[in-house]
Design a protein around this motif. Structure first.
Motif, mmCIF file in Angstrom:
data_model
loop_
_atom_site.group_PDB
_atom_site.id
_atom_site.type_symbol
_atom_site.label_atom_id
_atom_site.label_comp_id
_atom_site.label_asym_id
_atom_site.label_seq_id
_atom_site.Cartn_x
_atom_site.Cartn_y
_atom_site.Cartn_z
ATOM 1 N N THR A 203 -5.441 2.941 6.672
ATOM 2 C CA THR A 203 -4.287 3.782 6.940
ATOM 3 C C THR A 203 -3.404 3.860 5.689
ATOM 4 N N ALA A 204 -3.634 2.940 4.734
ATOM 5 C CA ALA A 204 -2.890 2.988 3.469
ATOM 6 C C ALA A 204 -3.402 4.175 2.651
ATOM 7 N N LYS A 205 -2.547 4.688 1.760
ATOM 8 C CA LYS A 205 -2.929 5.865 0.961
ATOM 9 C C LYS A 205 -3.498 5.438 -0.385
ATOM 10 N N PHE A 206 -4.612 6.058 -0.759
ATOM 11 C CA PHE A 206 -5.221 5.813 -2.073
ATOM 12 C C PHE A 206 -5.318 7.121 -2.833
ATOM 13 N N PRO A 207 -5.296 7.109 -4.172
ATOM 14 C CA PRO A 207 -5.100 5.951 -5.043
ATOM 15 C C PRO A 207 -3.754 5.291 -4.815
ATOM 16 N N PRO A 208 -3.653 4.008 -5.214
ATOM 17 C CA PRO A 208 -2.402 3.293 -4.992
ATOM 18 C C PRO A 208 -1.295 3.813 -5.903
ATOM 19 N N VAL A 209 -0.073 3.401 -5.613
ATOM 20 C CA VAL A 209 1.031 3.649 -6.535
ATOM 21 C C VAL A 209 1.498 2.287 -7.044
ATOM 22 N N ASP A 210 2.274 2.306 -8.096
ATOM 23 C CA ASP A 210 2.800 1.089 -8.709
ATOM 24 C C ASP A 210 3.403 0.175 -7.631
ATOM 25 N N GLY A 211 2.952 -1.073 -7.569
ATOM 26 C CA GLY A 211 3.503 -2.036 -6.605
ATOM 27 C C GLY A 211 2.704 -2.155 -5.317
ATOM 28 N N ASP A 212 1.730 -1.268 -5.095
ATOM 29 C CA ASP A 212 0.890 -1.392 -3.897
ATOM 30 C C ASP A 212 0.004 -2.638 -4.005
ATOM 31 N N ARG A 213 -0.426 -3.116 -2.843
ATOM 32 C CA ARG A 213 -1.231 -4.343 -2.792
ATOM 33 C C ARG A 213 -2.492 -4.124 -1.974
ATOM 34 N N LEU A 214 -3.480 -4.998 -2.238
ATOM 35 C CA LEU A 214 -4.771 -4.888 -1.554
ATOM 36 C C LEU A 214 -5.324 -6.295 -1.377
ATOM 37 N N ARG A 215 -5.861 -6.602 -0.191
ATOM 38 C CA ARG A 215 -6.500 -7.917 0.007
ATOM 39 C C ARG A 215 -7.943 -7.835 -0.440
ATOM 40 N N ILE A 216 -8.317 -8.722 -1.350
ATOM 41 C CA ILE A 216 -9.643 -8.684 -1.956
ATOM 42 C C ILE A 216 -10.078 -10.093 -2.323
ATOM 43 N N SER A 265 -0.531 -1.906 -10.760
ATOM 44 C CA SER A 265 0.574 -1.649 -11.676
ATOM 45 C C SER A 265 0.254 -0.461 -12.578
ATOM 46 N N THR A 266 1.318 0.287 -12.898
ATOM 47 C CA THR A 266 1.182 1.358 -13.900
ATOM 48 C C THR A 266 1.925 0.958 -15.180
ATOM 49 N N GLN A 267 2.410 -0.282 -15.198
ATOM 50 C CA GLN A 267 3.154 -0.783 -16.371
ATOM 51 C C GLN A 267 2.166 -1.144 -17.484
ATOM 52 N N PRO A 268 2.695 -1.355 -18.706
ATOM 53 C CA PRO A 268 1.800 -1.735 -19.797
ATOM 54 C C PRO A 268 1.020 -3.015 -19.478
ATOM 55 N N ILE A 269 -0.227 -3.052 -19.910
ATOM 56 C CA ILE A 269 -1.111 -4.190 -19.627
ATOM 57 C C ILE A 269 -0.472 -5.494 -20.097
ATOM 58 N N GLY A 270 -0.438 -6.465 -19.204
ATOM 59 C CA GLY A 270 0.087 -7.785 -19.551
ATOM 60 C C GLY A 270 1.577 -7.945 -19.323
ATOM 61 N N SER A 271 2.263 -6.856 -18.915
ATOM 62 C CA SER A 271 3.738 -6.933 -18.842
ATOM 63 C C SER A 271 4.257 -7.366 -17.468
#
Ligand SMILES: *[C@@H]1O[C@H](CO)[C@@H](O)[C@H](O)[C@H]1NC(C)=O
Ligand SMILES: *[C@@H]1O[C@H](CO)[C@@H](O)[C@H](O)[C@H]1NC(C)=O
Length: 362
Positions: A203-216, A265-271
């Motif tokens: 029921t969650a929308k994909f692709p995710p947006v910044d801050g979304d979470r997924l159990r994996i 995240s859509t932030q710079p890698i590692g930030s």
């Protein structure tokens, strides 16, 4: 407020606790799922099994896998790590499995791949414990994908005929496959799991947006072997080793509530520093009620109709509302504003959902 404080102190105590107490070791409250920040990439990797893409080079490795029962059990004898990144098309997964003797036998799609050494991915795209996907692959790049409508412990049935839409997998062996006479470095796995293949379960929308979470979670099955007549053979009657990214506390991957968590995240890698789902503490309480109800039902044949009948100790449970009949129950809890201010519920089949207020018109 003060009861909330007591409550979080209590959870810290449970989370940090010893493995000596079996009941606590098996309770989901004793497990701290691992987290990983999944950064967005401008360029999709080439799915060839080799992790030589420039993009992968920028992405951090996960912590090394540990025994499925926890980091306090025997450390895996070979190292395993994964990384992930994403774009608007897919979730990309890479894994590196150190292995001095790479071997595989199964060539048929949807065979029981963990009879060979394998790499496994579990995804519950909306974190409700139901409708989750499992993918296994061996060093021959043979895959088994299946869908679980709910965990086996809740009467779930695997749906083998299900195929992950648009899935791409590839494997590269760093060494020689099925040649036990030399020493290999290991094998690497590369997966593109398109969002459309997860959207149909969620029921969650994909692709995710910044801050979304997924159990994996990720698991690696390894067998003890002997070399006989130049061939690798399993040591008979010896159970497999299960090395996983986020430990389960029990030898059972089919407990989505203890899988790890991906934070997009859509932030710079590692930030970005990973922080767990703020509602997790409350969801964990609900899972503890669920397991206590299961134990009660095993003994008495019915569910408890009052929380006081369950073997639960701690202030946090005062915030839980239980509605039950002998055959079913619903436990719910309201999270404080700082943790979302939502109401969450769990039922007798471990279905975990947010309870939304019905609008006046309904
Ligand atoms: C692995 O299997 C997939 C699907 O069957 C195939 O498309 C891909 O080319 C294979 N490649 C490698 C290198 O493992
Ligand atoms: C049901 O089982 C629990 C233990 O899980 C026990 O403490 C309780 O007394 C039992 N209740 C009844 C009514 O049998």
């Amino acid at each position: 407020m003060s009861s909330l404080k007591t409550f979080s102190v209590m959870l810290t105590l449970i989370a940090g606790c010893c493995a000596a107490n079996v009941a606590q070791a098996e309770s989901p409250a004793a497990i701290q799922p691992r987290g990983y920040v999944v950064y967005k990439t401008d360029k999709a990797p080439t799915i060839d099994g080799k992790l030589s893409d420039e993009e992968w080079g920028k992405i951090p490795w996960s912590d090394a896998f540990v025994d499925i029962e926890g980091a306090d059990h025997d450390a895996p004898r070979h190292k395993t790590r994964m990384k992930m990144m994403w774009d608007d098309e897919a979730l990309y997964i890479a894994a590196q499995l150190d292995e001095p003797n790479v071997w595989a036998t199964l060539k048929e799609h949807d065979a029981v791949i963990f009879y060979d050494p394998d790499f496994e991915v579990f995804i519950d795209p909306d974190g409700d414990n139901h409708m989750y996907a499992e993918l296994e692959l061996n060093a021959l790049n043979t895959t088994w994908d299946l869908l679980l409508n709910m965990p086996y412990k809740d009467g779930g049935k695997p749906i083998n005929a299900w195929e992950i839409l648009g899935l791409k997998t590839a494997v590269a062996v760093d060494g020689t496959l099925n040649d036990p006479t030399d020493v290999d470095k290991g094998w690497t796995v590369e997966i593109a799991w398109p969002w459309k293949g997860l959207q149909e379960l969620s029921t969650a929308k994909f692709p995710p947006v910044d801050g979304d979470r997924l159990r994996i979670d990720f698991s690696r099955v390894e067998w003890d072997v002997v070399v006989k007549d130049g061939k690798t053979q399993k040591v008979p009657k010896r159970p497999e080793h299960n090395w996983v990214w986020s430990p389960q506390g029990v030898i059972n991957m089919h407990r989505p509530e203890t899988w790890g968590e991906a934070l997009f995240s859509t932030q710079p890698i590692g930030s970005v520093t990973y922080k767990q789902d703020p509602a997790r503490t409350y969801k964990t309480l609900l899972h503890s009620v669920y397991y206590a109800q299961k134990a009660y039902h095993d003994k008495n044949g019915t569910f408890a109709t009052e929380l006081a009948q369950l073997d639960l100790a701690g202030e946090g449970y005062k915030q839980v509302t239980l509605q039950a009949t002998p055959l079913s129950f619903r436990a719910s809890i309201q999270t404080p504003e700082a943790a979302g201010g939502e109401t969450w519920m769990i039922d007798q089949n471990s279905l975990l959902q947010e309870l939304k207020e019905k609008s006046a018109e309904e």
